[in-house]
Design a protein around this motif. Structure first.
Motif, PDB file in Angstrom:
ATOM      1  N   UNK B 199     -78.727 -16.509  12.466  1.00  0.00           N
ATOM      2  CA  UNK B 199     -79.862 -15.591  12.630  1.00  0.00           C
ATOM      3  C   UNK B 199     -79.416 -14.255  13.206  1.00  0.00           C
ATOM      4  N   UNK B 200     -79.938 -13.205  12.634  1.00  0.00           N
ATOM      5  CA  UNK B 200     -79.639 -11.844  13.076  1.00  0.00           C
ATOM      6  C   UNK B 200     -78.163 -11.460  12.986  1.00  0.00           C
ATOM      7  N   UNK B 201     -77.380 -12.228  12.291  1.00  0.00           N
ATOM      8  CA  UNK B 201     -75.963 -11.896  12.149  1.00  0.00           C
ATOM      9  C   UNK B 201     -75.765 -10.983  10.948  1.00  0.00           C
ATOM     10  N   UNK B 202     -74.685 -10.230  10.981  1.00  0.00           N
ATOM     11  CA  UNK B 202     -74.361  -9.324   9.879  1.00  0.00           C
ATOM     12  C   UNK B 202     -72.907  -9.532   9.491  1.00  0.00           C
ATOM     13  N   UNK B 203     -72.691 -10.152   8.381  1.00  0.00           N
ATOM     14  CA  UNK B 203     -71.318 -10.454   7.974  1.00  0.00           C
ATOM     15  C   UNK B 203     -70.975  -9.758   6.667  1.00  0.00           C
ATOM     16  N   UNK B 204     -69.701  -9.429   6.571  1.00  0.00           N
ATOM     17  CA  UNK B 204     -69.217  -8.789   5.352  1.00  0.00           C
ATOM     18  C   UNK B 204     -67.919  -9.454   4.927  1.00  0.00           C
ATOM     19  N   UNK B 205     -67.788  -9.682   3.640  1.00  0.00           N
ATOM     20  CA  UNK B 205     -66.576 -10.300   3.114  1.00  0.00           C
ATOM     21  C   UNK B 205     -66.077  -9.473   1.943  1.00  0.00           C
ATOM     22  N   UNK B 206     -64.836  -9.007   2.041  1.00  0.00           N
ATOM     23  CA  UNK B 206     -64.211  -8.297   0.919  1.00  0.00           C
ATOM     24  C   UNK B 206     -63.185  -9.224   0.293  1.00  0.00           C
ATOM     25  N   UNK B 207     -63.281  -9.406  -1.007  1.00  0.00           N
ATOM     26  CA  UNK B 207     -62.302 -10.235  -1.714  1.00  0.00           C
ATOM     27  C   UNK B 207     -61.507  -9.334  -2.631  1.00  0.00           C
ATOM     28  N   UNK B 208     -60.228  -9.235  -2.369  1.00  0.00           N
ATOM     29  CA  UNK B 208     -59.403  -8.385  -3.214  1.00  0.00           C
ATOM     30  C   UNK B 208     -58.465  -9.294  -3.989  1.00  0.00           C
ATOM     31  N   UNK B 209     -58.695  -9.386  -5.265  1.00  0.00           N
ATOM     32  CA  UNK B 209     -57.898 -10.294  -6.085  1.00  0.00           C
ATOM     33  C   UNK B 209     -56.874  -9.500  -6.871  1.00  0.00           C
ATOM     34  N   UNK B 210     -55.633  -9.508  -6.367  1.00  0.00           N
ATOM     35  CA  UNK B 210     -54.587  -8.718  -7.008  1.00  0.00           C
ATOM     36  C   UNK B 210     -53.389  -9.601  -7.357  1.00  0.00           C
ATOM     37  N   UNK B 211     -53.647 -10.891  -7.586  1.00  0.00           N
ATOM     38  CA  UNK B 211     -52.540 -11.793  -7.896  1.00  0.00           C
ATOM     39  C   UNK B 211     -52.483 -12.118  -9.381  1.00  0.00           C
ATOM     40  N   UNK B 212     -51.263 -12.332  -9.864  1.00  0.00           N
ATOM     41  CA  UNK B 212     -51.117 -12.842 -11.237  1.00  0.00           C
ATOM     42  C   UNK B 212     -51.475 -14.318 -11.239  1.00  0.00           C
ATOM     43  N   UNK B 213     -51.319 -14.921 -12.385  1.00  0.00           N
ATOM     44  CA  UNK B 213     -51.540 -16.366 -12.473  1.00  0.00           C
ATOM     45  C   UNK B 213     -53.012 -16.719 -12.520  1.00  0.00           C
ATOM     46  N   UNK B 214     -53.308 -17.941 -12.125  1.00  0.00           N
ATOM     47  CA  UNK B 214     -54.670 -18.455 -12.233  1.00  0.00           C
ATOM     48  C   UNK B 214     -55.307 -18.525 -10.862  1.00  0.00           C
TER      49      UNK B 214
END
Lengths: 480, 411
Positions: B199-214
């Protein structure tokens, strides 16, 4: 329908029960319930079909046995018992001319508001009237045949124009296409056939009224419409059905073929019995409709869907030829416990092909209304263009409106736009009308008609009036 | 369902040891006995072929002792390095007085929101050795983001990584996950994240996908009342990338932002599936995904928004824009709306096309080469999403990758 006035609308609005819920007593030549090879042979023999058509049916039947009923649609219903359906029922007497037609059947048509005598004189519409499964009367035939237009029941076409039927049957909807289309290919009873010769512009709107009449009889209509090069035809299809308690299955197949430069306009007003307020009864409407466009051809589907307990219908266009155009305009209304999963498929194969999809959904009661569409741009479809708009209007807090568009693009010169909105009917709009002395019911009718105008405008005149009336009837007492 | 023997999954899993100390892990392993790899006949995987992964012979990854030069990937002074699924304490650096980060053996797992009917979640739960917890205590606001670098350094391995990003009431924080894989194109990174927004929390998630493969990444997010959650998914590399983002908005007055940018070339396949489930009233969600596809690459977007019965006053927006740069690139887009409440405003839009000829001509008329003009227009198109990366270092990093990989100049 032409002289429909507002007073009449008011009267209709007071009619609570399903308007066209009545049964007419006509002797039907019905075979026992159930489905097996013998039934198919019986249907085929009864209609004096050539052996290739029997083979076609049997082939489809064997394919069907191995198929599974599709489950992906956003609808819930009890699977029909295919052994509990009678697959053939035809009115016993055959008529030579309009005057021979059973007076009771005439009366039935009067109740439907499509009295032939009147229509012959007033509207210039040729009606191919289907009572249960066999066409009993076809008017304006002579006038049409002068132009070389063939417009007759499917069985007549098989008898008189077997080459044409053989050439085109199953070319757009193959007999193995999907569960219900395959079932239809095996057991179809009758339907309409239409052929417009090269360069002919059909002078009147062709129209067929379908009805389900005998209790427990599935209706498996087959429509095949071929517009030869440079021709034009506008085709109307409208449905009403008597009130029934058990679910009835309707699995029709409609195939349209528009050759080079031809144009087909196909309009439907669908008002099968939707079941009562508690969701009891009603028609299952599982229909396969598809059109094929050759070069510069155009197919336009317009539909107003207000009936059926469960609808499962995707009128589609295969835009095979370069510069061909596909259009889909739809208003789907669901009320009480109705469920509709409807939309279109536009398959772009040719260059410069264009498609427009306008879908307006209106949900009321506890109904569920889904738009499901596919726009597929193939590698070969350079400069293809699509515009899709699907809007949903919600009338109560118990209903649902859903959108499932599939957009597949494999050509980088194509341009596609899709937009969808879902919202409630505007309280401020209703308030505005009420302030000006318009009752809530009428205000809703006004707003809904305005909302659906874009689609209703595409309907031929006679249909547009009827469709407006249907919308009003379908939605009465629906605002929560 | 019956236990499946002789399936692709069984032969795929033969290289892994499934029986663990932990009840949840064993439950997940048991679930795997009934599952198999999805095919394009499954609606959820309609456009994404993963037979390459299913046919691969993979083993579990081990951490090495080598020093990894990750300097250029570092975006925060609080960072955790995970190599081939294993925590590298020697390379990581974080100040426990500033951030609450800990790594635990998955043997101690007591609860999870993972869906055991979904293959990759069950596989992760059964096989992950460690779980990383990033927990923000009540009323704490973390000024510096925590960066987690997942790096794959071996070929033909499957690394199962687990992250739990949780918060207590009134907490604020930012996590950056970076997925790196230089050249190990036969490796699978199967990542699973649980996010709890209190409650009342503020979260941020950045996902940076810079890998080869699967790469398969699943996020299960739970939002309590008055909270904000923002996720930015940047997919710039990867042969097959699949993101499953599931957000349950369970408290009123929540805001949810989902942004994604996908830039591909060659034979890449990038699939973003998102699911926002509005369970209660008075919330808003805003989703914006942009794809720029070149070469023979394929993009898949499936955004599903559900408004449950009685969840009134929901505003849900969804936008998906796609540009196809080459003759062979493909896009499949499926924005879905399922609305069971009436007092809502929901809309979605999807557009697909190529760069505006007029705009190209305009720039060319001003002496800018066609190639450069194209890059400017593409940057501008994606720029709208990149702007949502409000951390300067992250933005600069993404721009650098775009420059290295695609020759784009910063806007």
């Amino acid at each position: 329908m032409a002289n429909y006035t507002e007073e009449e609308l008011a009267k209709d609005l007071q009619t609570q029960e399903y308007e066209f819920g009545f049964t007419s007593d006509i002797d039907s030549d019905t075979i026992p319930k159930g489905l097996n090879e013998d039934v198919i042979r019986f249907i085929s023999a009864k209609k004096n079909e050539p052996s290739w058509l029997l083979d076609y049916r049997l082939n489809a039947y064997h394919t069907w046995l191995e198929m599974e009923e599709p489950k992906w649609a956003h609808v819930k219903y009890k699977k029909p018992d295919f052994q509990d359906i009678s697959y053939f029922s035809a009115p016993k007497k055959q008529y030579e001319s309009w005057d021979d037609v059973d007076p009771e059947m005439k009366a039935t048509m009067d109740k439907l508001g499509i009295s032939m005598d009147e229509q012959k004189k007033l509207t210039g519409v040729a009606v191919d009237f289907v009572m249960d499964s066999v066409s009993v009367a076809t008017s304006f035939k002579e006038k049409l045949s002068e132009l070389g237009i063939i417009f007759c029941s499917f069985s007549e076409a098989v008898e008189n124009h077997p080459d044409l039927v053989k050439k085109y049957l199953g070319t757009v909807v193959p007999s193995s296409d999907n569960y219900y289309a395959t079932l239809n290919s095996a057991v179809f009873s009758d339907g309409s056939f239409c052929y417009i010769p090269k360069g002919v512009r059909c002078p009147m709107e062709l129209s067929t009224y379908f009805r389900i009449n005998s209790s427990g009889t599935g209706q498996f209509e087959r429509t095949l419409l071929v517009a030869d090069q440079g021709s034009y035809v506008s085709y109307l299809e409208g449905c009403t059905a008597p009130q029934r308690d058990e679910n009835q299955l309707h699995a029709a197949v409609v195939e349209l073929i528009a050759m080079d430069d031809a144009e087909i306009k196909y309009s439907t007003v669908q008002n099968w019995y939707p079941g009562d307020k508690n969701g009891k009864g009603g028609i299952f409407n599982f229909v396969t409709k598809r059109g094929l466009c050759e070069k510069n051809a155009k197919i336009s589907w317009t539909q107003v869907e207000t009936g059926s307990a469960v609808t499962w219908k995707y009128p589609s266009c295969i835009l095979k030829g370069d510069n061909s155009i596909g259009e889909f305009y739809s208003v789907a209304v669901t009320n009480n416990h109705q469920q509709a999963d409807t939309g279109t498929k536009m398959i772009h194969l040719g260059k410069n092909t264009k498609s427009t999809v306008i879908s307006k959904g209106i949900s009321a009661g506890q109904s569920q209304n889904s738009y499901r569409g596919l726009i597929q741009i193939h590698k070969s479809a350079s400069n293809a263009r699509n515009f899709t708009q699907c809007d949903s209007l919600l009338m109560t807090d118990k209903c649902g409106a859903h959108t499932f568009p599939y957009i597949e693009c494999a050509n980088n010169t194509a341009r596609l736009e899709h937009e969808a909105t879902t919202s409630k009917i505007g309280e401020d709009q209703i308030f505005y009308c009420q302030q000006r002395g318009i009752s809530e019911e009428k205000a809703i009718s006004l707003i809904v008609n305005g909302y659906a105008k874009e689609v209703l405008n595409k309907l031929p005149m006679e249909f547009a009036v009827e469709a407006q009336k249907l919308l009003a009837i379908s939605l009465e007492n629906s605002v929560g | 369902m019956n236990v499946q023997t002789d399936t692709k999954l069984q032969s795929f899993l033969s290289g892994f040891e499934g029986v663990r100390e932990n009840a949840i892990q064993n439950e997940a392993w048991d679930a795997l006995q009934y599952l198999d790899f999805p095919t394009t006949r499954d609606e959820y995987w309609k456009y994404t072929r993963i037979s390459k992964i299913a046919n691969a012979k993979l083993s579990s990854g081990k951490a090495s002792n080598t020093i990894l030069d990750l300097e250029k990937h570092l975006l925060s002074d609080q960072f955790v390095i995970i190599e081939n699924g294993i925590f590298r304490a020697d390379l990581s650096s974080f100040d426990l007085s500033k951030v609450n980060v800990k790594v635990e053996s998955t043997d101690t797992l007591v609860q999870t929101t993972a869906n055991m009917d979904e293959l990759f979640q069950a596989m992760n739960t059964a096989l992950a050795e460690q779980t990383l917890f990033i927990s923000i205590p009540k009323k704490q606001v973390w000024e510096t983001p925590v960066q987690v670098i997942y790096i794959t350094t071996e070929n033909q391995i499957m690394s199962n990584t687990r992250l739990v990003f949780e918060s207590e009431d009134f907490a604020e924080g930012h996590v950056i996950t970076t997925f790196i894989n230089e050249g190990n194109s036969q490796s699978l990174s199967n990542h699973y994240t649980e996010v709890l927004v209190a409650e009342n929390a503020h979260l941020k998630l950045d996902k940076i996908q810079v890998g080869n493969g699967w790469h398969v990444a699943t996020e299960n997010v739970w939002q309590d009342g008055n909270s904000t959650f923002k996720i930015n998914t940047m997919t710039l590399k990867g042969d097959i990338v699949r993101n499953n983002l599931n957000i349950e908005v369970a408290g009123e007055n929540c805001e949810t932002f989902l942004n994604g940018a996908v830039i591909t070339k060659e034979n890449q396949l990038v699939d973003n599936h998102s699911f926002v489930n509005h369970l209660v009233s008075n919330c808003m969600s805003d989703e914006n995904y942009k794809y720029v596809l070149d070469g023979k690459s394929t993009g898949v977007f499936n955004g599903r928004v559900v408004v449950q019965p009685d969840a009134q006053k929901i505003n849900a927006y969804q936008q998906n824009g796609n540009v196809l740069l080459s003759d062979f690139a493909k896009i499949n887009s499926k924005p879905e709306l399922e609305i069971y409440a009436d007092d809502v405003k929901c809309s979605h839009g999807s557009t697909t096309g190529q760069l505006d000829e007029d705009a190209l001509f305009y720039l060319q008329a001003r002496g800018i080469s066609k190639d450069k003009a194209r890059k400017i227009l593409v940057s501008a198109f994606v720029g709208e999403v990149l702007q949502s990366l409000d951390n300067e270092k992250v933005l600069a990093y993404v721009n650098q990758v775009l420059f290295d990989e695609f020759g784009w100049t910063e806007m």
